[in-house]
Design a protein around this motif. Structure first.
Motif, mmCIF file in Angstrom:
data_model
loop_
_atom_site.group_PDB
_atom_site.id
_atom_site.type_symbol
_atom_site.label_atom_id
_atom_site.label_comp_id
_atom_site.label_asym_id
_atom_site.label_seq_id
_atom_site.Cartn_x
_atom_site.Cartn_y
_atom_site.Cartn_z
ATOM 1 N N TYR A 1 2.216 2.062 -3.362
ATOM 2 C CA TYR A 1 1.185 2.684 -4.185
ATOM 3 C C TYR A 1 1.000 4.156 -3.800
ATOM 4 N N LEU A 2 0.864 4.416 -2.506
ATOM 5 C CA LEU A 2 0.576 5.774 -2.047
ATOM 6 C C LEU A 2 1.735 6.747 -2.267
ATOM 7 N N THR A 3 2.961 6.221 -2.219
ATOM 8 C CA THR A 3 4.134 7.088 -2.407
ATOM 9 C C THR A 3 4.608 7.119 -3.855
ATOM 10 N N HIS A 4 3.926 6.372 -4.715
ATOM 11 C CA HIS A 4 4.264 6.337 -6.146
ATOM 12 C C HIS A 4 5.700 5.868 -6.388
ATOM 13 N N ILE B 1 0.840 -1.198 0.000
ATOM 14 C CA ILE B 1 0.000 0.000 0.000
ATOM 15 C C ILE B 1 0.877 1.250 0.000
ATOM 16 N N SER B 2 1.936 1.235 0.800
ATOM 17 C CA SER B 2 2.856 2.375 0.849
ATOM 18 C C SER B 2 3.479 2.637 -0.514
ATOM 19 N N ASP C 1 0.905 4.181 -11.343
ATOM 20 C CA ASP C 1 -0.051 3.935 -10.256
ATOM 21 C C ASP C 1 -0.981 2.781 -10.600
#
Length: 137
Positions: A94-97, A91-92, A106
């Protein structure tokens, strides 16, 4: 006592074990930097330590899946929990690209998130852990 598993489940268990041992080796060597991209910044530990430690765990889990068939149910539950525990790293990413492992958009990072539950299911199915839990009566 653990329920029996099919030859297909046994093959799936051994393949998952080999994949884990390979991935764990990658943590320690050729993919070390890519794995660091998955360590959440909020985790109060050194990223390299997390990658190395999780690599050792993956190698150990892979070896246990292959070498300890009598403990496969226990190993299956521990491995499923491990896959859940490392999911925040995905998840990190994904969220931090963060680009790693060819996940450079993404969309690719989002699609990857849907494969973590597959790994959990694979661990539980291939070891017979889910069926053994349901038959505990």
């Amino acid at each position: 006592m653990a329920s029996s598993v099919s030859p297909v489940q046994n093959l799936a268990r051994v393949l998952l074990g080999a994949a884990l041992a390979f991935a764990g080796t990658g943590h320690l060597t050729f993919a070390r930097q890519d794995f660091q991209a998955q360590v959440p910044d909020s985790l109060p530990l050194n990223q390299d330590f997390v990658v190395l430690a999780s690599g050792v765990v993956e190698i150990g889990m892979g070896a246990a899946l292959i070498a300890l068939p009598r403990q496969r149910v226990t190993v299956g539950w521990i491995l499923a929990a491990f896959f859940v525990a490392v999911f925040p790293g995905n998840i990190s990413q994904y969220l931090t690209h963060a680009d790693a492992f060819g996940l450079d958009t993404d969309r690719k990072r989002l699609i990857r998130l849907f494969f973590q539950p597959v790994l959990v299911a694979w661990a539980l199915w291939s070891t017979g852990a889910w069926v053994a839990r349901n038959n505990r009566d």
